[in-house]
Design an enzyme around this catalytic site. Structure first.
Site, mmCIF file in Angstrom:
data_model
loop_
_atom_site.group_PDB
_atom_site.id
_atom_site.type_symbol
_atom_site.label_atom_id
_atom_site.label_comp_id
_atom_site.label_asym_id
_atom_site.label_seq_id
_atom_site.Cartn_x
_atom_site.Cartn_y
_atom_site.Cartn_z
ATOM 1 N N HIS A 153 1.061 -1.205 0.037
ATOM 2 C CA HIS A 153 -0.040 -0.023 0.090
ATOM 3 C C HIS A 153 0.711 1.417 -0.112
ATOM 4 O O HIS A 153 1.684 1.510 0.529
ATOM 5 C CB HIS A 153 -0.933 -0.102 1.184
ATOM 6 C CG HIS A 153 -2.048 -1.074 0.945
ATOM 7 N ND1 HIS A 153 -2.566 -1.704 2.334
ATOM 8 C CD2 HIS A 153 -2.493 -1.432 -0.212
ATOM 9 C CE1 HIS A 153 -3.416 -2.753 1.710
ATOM 10 N NE2 HIS A 153 -3.402 -2.350 0.135
ATOM 11 N N GLU A 156 1.486 3.738 3.084
ATOM 12 C CA GLU A 156 1.942 2.942 4.386
ATOM 13 C C GLU A 156 3.517 2.883 4.438
ATOM 14 O O GLU A 156 4.294 1.649 4.182
ATOM 15 C CB GLU A 156 1.378 1.418 4.352
ATOM 16 C CG GLU A 156 0.110 1.641 4.518
ATOM 17 C CD GLU A 156 -0.776 0.446 4.371
ATOM 18 O OE1 GLU A 156 -0.236 -0.654 4.239
ATOM 19 O OE2 GLU A 156 -1.866 0.481 4.012
ATOM 20 N N HIS A 276 2.352 -3.827 6.687
ATOM 21 C CA HIS A 276 1.452 -2.644 6.148
ATOM 22 C C HIS A 276 1.666 -1.720 7.291
ATOM 23 O O HIS A 276 2.257 -1.934 8.337
ATOM 24 C CB HIS A 276 0.108 -3.370 6.127
ATOM 25 C CG HIS A 276 -0.119 -4.073 4.748
ATOM 26 N ND1 HIS A 276 -0.885 -3.633 3.882
ATOM 27 C CD2 HIS A 276 0.353 -5.458 4.408
ATOM 28 C CE1 HIS A 276 -0.954 -4.537 2.490
ATOM 29 N NE2 HIS A 276 -0.059 -5.662 3.215
ATOM 30 N N GLU A 344 0.601 -4.914 10.886
ATOM 31 C CA GLU A 344 -0.082 -3.571 10.608
ATOM 32 C C GLU A 344 1.030 -2.733 11.923
ATOM 33 O O GLU A 344 0.821 -2.717 13.206
ATOM 34 C CB GLU A 344 -1.215 -3.528 11.123
ATOM 35 C CG GLU A 344 -2.345 -4.373 10.303
ATOM 36 C CD GLU A 344 -2.610 -3.660 8.886
ATOM 37 O OE1 GLU A 344 -1.751 -2.620 8.585
ATOM 38 O OE2 GLU A 344 -3.144 -4.234 8.063
HETATM 39 O O1 0X9 Z 1 -6.611 -4.366 4.053
HETATM 40 C C1 0X9 Z 1 -5.622 -4.674 4.013
HETATM 41 O O2 0X9 Z 1 -5.120 -5.103 2.770
HETATM 42 C C2 0X9 Z 1 -4.495 -4.779 5.234
HETATM 43 N N1 0X9 Z 1 -4.803 -3.552 6.105
HETATM 44 S S1 0X9 Z 1 -4.294 -1.953 5.670
HETATM 45 O O3 0X9 Z 1 -4.922 -1.009 6.313
HETATM 46 N N2 0X9 Z 1 -2.907 -1.956 5.746
HETATM 47 O O4 0X9 Z 1 -4.870 -2.003 4.293
HETATM 48 C C3 0X9 Z 1 -4.830 -5.915 5.963
HETATM 49 C C4 0X9 Z 1 -4.782 -7.047 5.148
HETATM 50 C C5 0X9 Z 1 -4.860 -8.347 6.061
HETATM 51 N N3 0X9 Z 1 -6.245 -8.861 5.906
HETATM 52 C C6 0X9 Z 1 -7.449 -8.589 6.754
HETATM 53 N N4 0X9 Z 1 -7.556 -7.334 6.672
HETATM 54 N N5 0X9 Z 1 -8.079 -9.562 6.946
HETATM 55 ZN ZN ZN Z 2 -1.887 -1.913 3.827
#
Ligand code: 0X9
Ligand code: ZN
Length: 776
Positions: A153, A156, A276, A344
């Site tokens: 991302h 990030e 992330h 995260e």
């Molecule tokens: O949503 C995402 O891709 C990730 N969080 S972010 O805020 N960095 O975008 C997390 C991905 C991991 N899996 C789940 N959220 N279930």
């Molecule tokens: Zn992310």
């Protein structure tokens, strides 16, 4: 402000960040499911709240639904614009160009332990770099491989810093820090600091951004790199090109994702971390669903908690944050069996500069921890399956090897063996013992002949067992020994060719070569076939009788054959009490026998056809005690020798023929008790045709087989004959052993138990007792 917002909306093809606010909504992950990803980009979700970047339609929707929310930043740009001005001065966060420069500097400065590769290109043609760190970096060394990735991302930025810090730590620590040195030697690390170069560049130079920079050709840009992998695609993702979580037109539509896919399949990573931000969480599969746990849930959880102990994060199943499919971890986990984690990092996308070192240090520690444990994983456990055996005593040793020297932190307690009888209900477990630094052994206890066992090895905390496979082996039922005791003659061939044709397994003990078999040699065989040929003077010595006595007392079964055995040992206790026979005459003078094992029509010739012509003195025998006569001589013309004369070189016998009818007199005796015996008063080799020899041998060996029905019938019989325990005691443990094995069989076939227990016998009572114990 308003005017500016409208202005930016008009240029939304250029920046979809325009007009978006950052809000927190109470209710946390519970509420995540009802937020339309087209309007909400959830950036953080905890137990009691959730933070999202939301567009104006999203705000209207919240108002309309009466959902409480508070605005953190009116305009999401406010989060980033200060940073964009600071980055130029502070330079704390790496830009794409800085990463590129640093990686190539590292690669030349640490050439002996690094290799820099480009694993693919972004939509806009930027290289995606992967730095390998390992000893012998030019070779693929079949060491556990670990993948670290940053910047899926764009916004990030902190997610680039941790993998860069990890590289720095490994390279500077190699040769001075012993833990780092051994990890670099025993692992293959691959670091991809920027998975999404176009997005990062855009976010650091133009505007807030999450996705890659694919031109969607409808005015919108970007696909969410963490929604484009090939597992659970579409869950928690948007089909709208404008959305921040746009999943793309199909799985792996993006070159950045294809680069990771092909690279991961090539390197077969055991473990991975995708960085992330933000939320201070460690996430593990499944991500696409919260309704089930991953097959290796326990292991994943254990690893995540081990890492969390070092960085203070919360370790949770990924879907507990919110279900998201098409993200990296579920795909890595399913496609290459990589134990994949998402971190995260921190409390914001771009934490204050003062926090960066701290975040890096504790997260490098977590990554090193995972690297250490990577060695435990499936590939390094070696195991040679146990083969079928003829040993019913056991234990059966299951060997496994795990190179602990190269897998620091692991020990013998980390794996366990489970076994059960094939078709049985539940597994028993046994621990491994350490035999050397890398060799382990677990012991499955002995089992009865005919039993098939299955087992598997379970790795520490993993609920997935077939990695080393589920294995089977049998304790071979047809486990027999041929004792070739014919004083060096070759009569055994008549027996052995029958066994071979019938495909009945056997071993041979040659007495002439190896001496008389002691009791220990006979132990463990289901059947002993003992042949003495025409050895009339030492057919069965005292020592041989003693060995056989012990063998039979332990529940063995014996086929004994040879001419003159009775003549030789007729007065022994063994002859009357174990062979259950009485000697009558040393010369049946017969050429045929009749009736066998309940089949009275069976008849075959001896001393004729293609049998050995040594049947000059077939013994006439009778049953004694509990023995039963089962073969009689058919013909009645006997031959008697009046005298022998010696002419200096050769003994010649002078035959006198007289009419003596031996028809109907005993040729063979059988006994079935706690042991089984078939004793032939003639040499088996005398049976005058290959077909007769084979058929007769087969029915003898069949009868000798200790199958359950026979054992059960026999126990009934013992019980009826000997209602007191005194007689059972005499049987030297054999009855106990029979009861044990019958009790096992009864568990699957209750009719056997019923049959035995209906008699008021001692054995019935013993069996009842045993079955009761088994139930508890
Ligand atoms: O949503 C995402 O891709 C990730 N969080 S972010 O805020 N960095 O975008 C997390 C991905 C991991 N899996 C789940 N959220 N279930
Ligand atoms: Zn992310």
């Amino acid at each position: 402000m308003k005017i500016l917002a409208i202005f930016l909306v008009l240029f939304s093809a250029f920046s979809t960040a325009a007009g978006k606010s950052v809000v927190t909504i109470p209710g946390g992950s519970r509420i995540a499911g009802i937020l339309n990803p087209d309007h909400f980009d959830i950036t953080k979700a905890g137990r009691g709240y959730l933070t999202a970047i939301v567009d104006s339609s999203g705000i209207s929707w919240l108002e309309q639904k009466g959902i409480e929310y508070s605005v953190l930043y009116e305009d999401v740009e406010d989060v980033f614009s200060p940073w964009r001005s600071r980055i130029a001065a502070a330079n704390r966060y790496h830009t794409y160009e800085e990463v590129q420069q640093e990686l190539s500097d590292y690669a030349s400065r640490y050439a002996s332990i690094t290799k820099l590769e480009t694993i693919g290109k972004s939509c806009n043609g930027k290289d995606i770099f992967a730095l390998k760190i390992s000893d012998n970096p030019g070779q693929d060394e079949s060491e556990p491989a670990m993948l670290l990735m940053g910047a899926h991302h764009a916004r990030e930025w902190i997610s680039v810093e941790v993998p860069m810090a990890f590289i720095d730590r490994l390279l500077k620590g190699y040769g001075s820090d012993s833990k780092i040195t051994s990890l670099v030697n025993e692992r293959e690390f691959w670091i991809v600091p920027i998975q999404n170069p176009d997005g990062l560049h855009y976010s650091q130079n133009t505007s807030d951004w999450r996705k890659n920079r694919r031109d969607n050709k409808d005015g919108s840009f970007g696909i969410d790199p963490n929604r484009n992998y090939g597992y659970g695609w579409g869950v928690g993702a948007s089909a709208s090109t404008w959305s921040d979580t746009y999943k793309g037109p199909q799985i792996f539509s993006e070159p950045e994702n294809c680069a990771i896919r092909d690279f991961a399949r090539r390197e077969k990573f055991s473990v991975s971390i995708s960085y992330h931000s933000h939320g201070n969480q460690i996430l593990y599969p499944w991500s696409y669903t919260g309704s089930i746990q991953a097959p290796d849930f326990e292991l994943l959880k254990d690893l995540a908690e081990g890492m969390a102990a070092l960085n203070g994060f919360e370790a949770i199943q990924s879907s507990d944050l919110y279900p998201a499919g098409g993200e990296s971890d579920d795909w890595l986990y399913t496609d290459i069996k990589c134990l994949a984690f998402t971190f995260e990092l921190g409390n914001s996308f771009v934490p204050a500069e003062s926090e960066v070192d701290g975040i890096c240090a504790k997260n490098v520690a977590s990554a090193l921890y995972l690297a250490g444990r990577a060695g435990n994983l499936w590939s390094v456990l070696k195991h040679e399956p146990v083969g079928s055996t003829t040993d019913n005593h056991g234990p059966y040793r299951v060997k496994a090897s795990l190179d602990l020297a190269h897998n620091p932190g692991f020990g013998v307690q980390d794996f366990m063996l489970y076994y059960k009888k094939a078709g049985g209900m539940s597994y028993s477990s046994v621990r491994f013992n350490k035999m050397s630094d890398s060799e382990f052994e677990a012991e499955i206890p002995g089992h009865d002949f005919g039993v098939a066992l299955e087992y598997y090895i379970l790795l520490n905390n993993s609920i997935r067992h077939p990695e080393t496979g589920v294995h089977n082996f049998r304790i071979e039922r047809y486990n027999r020994l041929v004792v070739d005791d014919d004083n060096g003659r070759n009569y055994e061939r008549f027996l052995i060719s029958g066994l071979d044709t019938l495909k009945l397994g056997y071993e041979v003990h040659d007495v002439k070569k190896s001496g008389s078999p002691a009791a220990d040699r006979l132990k463990g065989y289901t059947q002993v076939i003992w042949l003495t040929g025409d050895d009339s003077s030492a057919s069965l010595t005292d020592a041989e009788q003693a060995a056989l006595t012990q063998y039979l007392d332990n529940g063995g079964s014996l086929l004994l054959t040879g001419q003159d055995i009775g003549y030789d040992i007729k007065d022994s206790v063994f002859y009357s009490k174990y062979l259950h026979s009485a000697y009558k005459d040393d010369n049946a003078g017969s050429s045929a026998v009749r009736g066998a094992l309940g089949d009275q029509s069976l008849a075959f010739a001896i001393t004729g056809g293609d049998g050995a012509g040594n049947q000059r003195y077939p013994d006439v025998i009778d049953a004694s005690g509990d023995g039963q006569l089962f073969l009689t001589y058919e013909t009645g013309r006997g031959t008697e020798f009046a005298a022998s004369s010696y002419n200096g070189s050769k003994i010649s016998e002078i035959p006198l023929t007289r009419d003596v009818s031996e028809a109907g007199k005993g040729a063979a005796v059988l006994f079935s008790g706690a042991y089984k015996v078939i004793y032939l008063g003639f040499g088996f080799e005398g049976i005058g045709s290959e077909a007769d020899r084979r058929a007769f041998l087969n029915s003898c060996l069949d009868w000798l087989l200790p199958d359950t029905a026979q054992k059960a019938a026999h126990l009934c019989w013992i019980g009826e004959q000997h209602p007191g325990s005194e007689q059972l005691g005499r049987l030297n443990g054999a009855v106990e052993a029979l009861i044990d094995s019958i009790a096992d069989d009864c568990a699957s076939d209750p009719s056997i138990a019923g049959k035995i227990m209906s008699g008021r016998s001692m054995t019935g009572m013993m069996l009842q007792e045993r079955l009761r114990e088994m139930k508890h």
